[in-house]
Structures are given as structure tokens and as C-alpha cells.
Scaffold this motif. Structure first.
Motif, PDB file in Angstrom:
ATOM      1  N   ILE A 238      28.701  74.499  55.990  1.00 35.03           N
ATOM      2  CA  ILE A 238      27.737  74.287  54.659  1.00 35.03           C
ATOM      3  C   ILE A 238      28.636  73.145  53.634  1.00 35.03           C
ATOM      4  O   ILE A 238      27.782  72.252  53.431  1.00 35.03           O
ATOM      5  CB  ILE A 238      27.299  75.488  54.050  1.00 35.03           C
ATOM      6  CG1 ILE A 238      26.251  76.399  54.855  1.00 35.03           C
ATOM      7  CG2 ILE A 238      26.638  75.362  52.765  1.00 35.03           C
ATOM      8  CD1 ILE A 238      26.180  77.668  54.262  1.00 35.03           C
ATOM      9  N   THR A 239      29.632  73.445  53.599  1.00 32.94           N
ATOM     10  CA  THR A 239      30.463  72.446  52.645  1.00 32.94           C
ATOM     11  C   THR A 239      30.525  71.120  53.222  1.00 32.94           C
ATOM     12  O   THR A 239      30.303  69.966  52.591  1.00 32.94           O
ATOM     13  CB  THR A 239      32.002  72.865  52.506  1.00 32.94           C
ATOM     14  OG1 THR A 239      32.020  74.274  51.980  1.00 32.94           O
ATOM     15  CG2 THR A 239      32.711  72.426  51.658  1.00 32.94           C
ATOM     16  N   PHE A 240      30.690  70.888  54.580  1.00 34.99           N
ATOM     17  CA  PHE A 240      30.685  69.627  55.155  1.00 34.99           C
ATOM     18  C   PHE A 240      29.378  69.193  55.716  1.00 34.99           C
ATOM     19  O   PHE A 240      29.267  68.530  56.774  1.00 34.99           O
ATOM     20  CB  PHE A 240      31.952  69.570  56.039  1.00 34.99           C
ATOM     21  CG  PHE A 240      33.222  69.791  55.516  1.00 34.99           C
ATOM     22  CD1 PHE A 240      33.875  68.791  54.479  1.00 34.99           C
ATOM     23  CD2 PHE A 240      33.995  70.910  55.565  1.00 34.99           C
ATOM     24  CE1 PHE A 240      34.805  69.139  53.925  1.00 34.99           C
ATOM     25  CE2 PHE A 240      35.204  70.930  54.974  1.00 34.99           C
ATOM     26  CZ  PHE A 240      35.878  70.131  54.244  1.00 34.99           C
ATOM     27  N   ALA A 241      28.319  69.748  55.394  1.00 36.31           N
ATOM     28  CA  ALA A 241      27.038  69.455  55.916  1.00 36.31           C
ATOM     29  C   ALA A 241      26.632  68.048  55.973  1.00 36.31           C
ATOM     30  O   ALA A 241      26.138  67.521  56.887  1.00 36.31           O
ATOM     31  CB  ALA A 241      26.054  70.292  55.218  1.00 36.31           C
ATOM     32  N   LYS A 242      27.157  67.373  54.702  1.00 34.92           N
ATOM     33  CA  LYS A 242      26.614  66.069  54.793  1.00 34.92           C
ATOM     34  C   LYS A 242      27.418  65.081  55.851  1.00 34.92           C
ATOM     35  O   LYS A 242      26.853  64.297  56.479  1.00 34.92           O
ATOM     36  CB  LYS A 242      26.800  65.485  53.409  1.00 34.92           C
ATOM     37  CG  LYS A 242      26.230  63.930  53.026  1.00 34.92           C
ATOM     38  CD  LYS A 242      26.612  63.569  51.862  1.00 34.92           C
ATOM     39  CE  LYS A 242      26.003  61.995  51.554  1.00 34.92           C
ATOM     40  NZ  LYS A 242      25.980  61.668  50.204  1.00 34.92           N
ATOM     41  N   GLU A 243      28.793  65.507  55.873  1.00 34.20           N
ATOM     42  CA  GLU A 243      29.538  64.859  56.626  1.00 34.20           C
ATOM     43  C   GLU A 243      29.081  64.925  58.259  1.00 34.20           C
ATOM     44  O   GLU A 243      29.206  64.144  59.109  1.00 34.20           O
ATOM     45  CB  GLU A 243      31.136  65.151  56.701  1.00 34.20           C
ATOM     46  CG  GLU A 243      31.739  64.385  55.189  1.00 34.20           C
ATOM     47  CD  GLU A 243      31.148  65.135  54.169  1.00 34.20           C
ATOM     48  OE1 GLU A 243      30.694  66.424  54.319  1.00 34.20           O
ATOM     49  OE2 GLU A 243      31.458  64.799  53.017  1.00 34.20           O
ATOM     50  N   ILE A 244      28.664  66.147  58.522  1.00 32.34           N
ATOM     51  CA  ILE A 244      28.363  66.745  59.763  1.00 32.34           C
ATOM     52  C   ILE A 244      26.901  65.711  60.373  1.00 32.34           C
ATOM     53  O   ILE A 244      27.011  65.329  61.360  1.00 32.34           O
ATOM     54  CB  ILE A 244      28.120  68.065  60.186  1.00 32.34           C
ATOM     55  CG1 ILE A 244      29.509  68.749  59.913  1.00 32.34           C
ATOM     56  CG2 ILE A 244      27.528  68.526  61.231  1.00 32.34           C
ATOM     57  CD1 ILE A 244      29.379  70.264  59.852  1.00 32.34           C
ATOM     58  N   LEU A 245      26.081  65.810  59.396  1.00 31.38           N
ATOM     59  CA  LEU A 245      24.862  65.107  59.454  1.00 31.38           C
ATOM     60  C   LEU A 245      24.968  63.757  59.634  1.00 31.38           C
ATOM     61  O   LEU A 245      24.307  63.064  60.668  1.00 31.38           O
ATOM     62  CB  LEU A 245      23.965  65.213  58.389  1.00 31.38           C
ATOM     63  CG  LEU A 245      23.248  66.852  58.408  1.00 31.38           C
ATOM     64  CD1 LEU A 245      22.454  66.977  57.039  1.00 31.38           C
ATOM     65  CD2 LEU A 245      22.505  66.972  59.682  1.00 31.38           C
ATOM     66  N   THR A 246      25.862  63.144  58.921  1.00 28.55           N
ATOM     67  CA  THR A 246      26.200  61.518  59.210  1.00 28.55           C
ATOM     68  C   THR A 246      27.185  61.416  60.441  1.00 28.55           C
ATOM     69  O   THR A 246      26.614  60.375  61.090  1.00 28.55           O
ATOM     70  CB  THR A 246      27.271  61.163  57.949  1.00 28.55           C
ATOM     71  OG1 THR A 246      26.597  61.654  56.732  1.00 28.55           O
ATOM     72  CG2 THR A 246      27.510  59.579  58.022  1.00 28.55           C
ATOM     73  N   LEU A 247      27.820  62.294  60.800  1.00 27.23           N
ATOM     74  CA  LEU A 247      28.328  61.924  62.207  1.00 27.23           C
ATOM     75  C   LEU A 247      27.500  62.361  63.343  1.00 27.23           C
ATOM     76  O   LEU A 247      27.467  61.246  64.275  1.00 27.23           O
ATOM     77  CB  LEU A 247      29.417  63.045  62.307  1.00 27.23           C
ATOM     78  CG  LEU A 247      30.307  62.939  63.679  1.00 27.23           C
ATOM     79  CD1 LEU A 247      31.461  62.021  63.269  1.00 27.23           C
ATOM     80  CD2 LEU A 247      31.138  64.476  63.667  1.00 27.23           C
ATOM     81  N   ILE A 248      26.343  63.120  63.109  1.00 20.36           N
ATOM     82  CA  ILE A 248      25.646  63.258  64.379  1.00 20.36           C
ATOM     83  C   ILE A 248      24.392  62.064  64.300  1.00 20.36           C
ATOM     84  O   ILE A 248      24.325  61.538  65.447  1.00 20.36           O
ATOM     85  CB  ILE A 248      24.530  64.586  64.179  1.00 20.36           C
ATOM     86  CG1 ILE A 248      25.567  65.690  64.358  1.00 20.36           C
ATOM     87  CG2 ILE A 248      23.427  64.827  64.938  1.00 20.36           C
ATOM     88  CD1 ILE A 248      25.054  67.280  63.694  1.00 20.36           C
ATOM     89  N   THR A 249      23.805  61.644  63.140  1.00 21.18           N
ATOM     90  CA  THR A 249      23.039  60.597  63.176  1.00 21.18           C
ATOM     91  C   THR A 249      23.638  59.459  63.423  1.00 21.18           C
ATOM     92  O   THR A 249      22.892  58.239  63.573  1.00 21.18           O
ATOM     93  CB  THR A 249      22.081  60.561  61.682  1.00 21.18           C
ATOM     94  OG1 THR A 249      23.155  60.484  60.608  1.00 21.18           O
ATOM     95  CG2 THR A 249      21.413  61.946  61.742  1.00 21.18           C
ATOM     96  N   GLY A 250      24.964  58.946  63.213  1.00 25.47           N
ATOM     97  CA  GLY A 250      25.582  57.987  63.436  1.00 25.47           C
ATOM     98  C   GLY A 250      25.719  56.746  62.058  1.00 25.47           C
ATOM     99  O   GLY A 250      25.590  56.158  61.442  1.00 25.47           O
TER     100      GLY A 250
END
Length: 114
Positions: A102-114
Motif C-alpha cells: 500500500i505504501t508503494f502503490a503509486k510506484e507499483i502502478l507506475t511500473l506496471i503501466t509504464g
């Protein structure tokens, strides 16, 4: 027409003590500080800027919740190691992992979507 139930009892207000009034005032002040001091999302001329500002605000709130879960997970793991409780240990590690995600949700979503 309608009869009142004879067994029903009326409720009355309970008096509030001094400590209760003080606790209620402190709670109300904290709620007002949290809501009034929240980051304001200002509208800009560009609609994309508005969406980005709102996204940053929401992900900031999500990051705060993630950090709280992360801290609670660390506490649970520490207590489980002290008490040798395997179920509490597994719950602590799950809470810890959830807090990190949850803390790194934004970074994870950015990594997935490119």
C-alpha cells in the motif's frame, strides 16, 4: 387508534461529566484540525493538472494508511517473536507485506503501466 406499549420505557439524557466534555472538545478540535488543515486541491486552467493534483493528494492519503499498516505489522511481528506465537507471526508478516504494497502503490502502478 394505536395503543402505546405499557412496557416501553422512556429514554432520558445522561449527564455529561467534566472529563467527557473535555474529551469531546479535544476530539472535535482534532477532527477540525485534520479536515481544515488537509491539503487543498486547487483547480488550474488545464484539466490534466487538476487530475494530477487530485491523484497526488489521494496517493498521499493512501501512502499514509500504508505507513500506519507498516508500523502495525512491525509491532505485531515483534510481539509474536517475543511470545513465540506462530499465528500472530504470520498475521504480522501479512500486515507488514500489505503495508509495504500500500505504501508503494503509486510506484507499483507506475511500473506496471509504464
Amino acid at each position: 387508534m394505536m395503543k402505546k406499549n405499557e412496557n416501553s420505557k422512556e429514554t432520558s439524557r445522561q449527564p455529561m461529566g467534566r472529563k467527557t466534555k473535555r474529551a469531546m472538545a479535544v476530539y472535535a478540535a482534532l477532527v477540525l484540525m485534520m479536515t481544515a488543515g488537509a491539503t487543498t486541491v486547487y483547480a488550474a486552467g488545464d484539466p490534466l493538472t487538476v487530475i494530477n493534483n487530485l491523484s497526488d493528494f489521494i496517493f498521499g492519503l493512501i501512502r499514509a494508511v500504508g505507513l500506519i499498516l507498516l508500523g502495525w505489522g512491525i509491532v505485531q511481528v515483534g510481539l509474536s517473536l517475543q511470545s513465540h506465537d506462530p499465528s500472530q507471526r504470520s498475521n504480522g508478516f501479512l500486515t507488514l507485506a500489505g503495508g509495504v504494497i500500500i505504501t508503494f502503490a503509486k510506484e507499483i502502478l507506475t511500473l506496471i503501466t509504464g
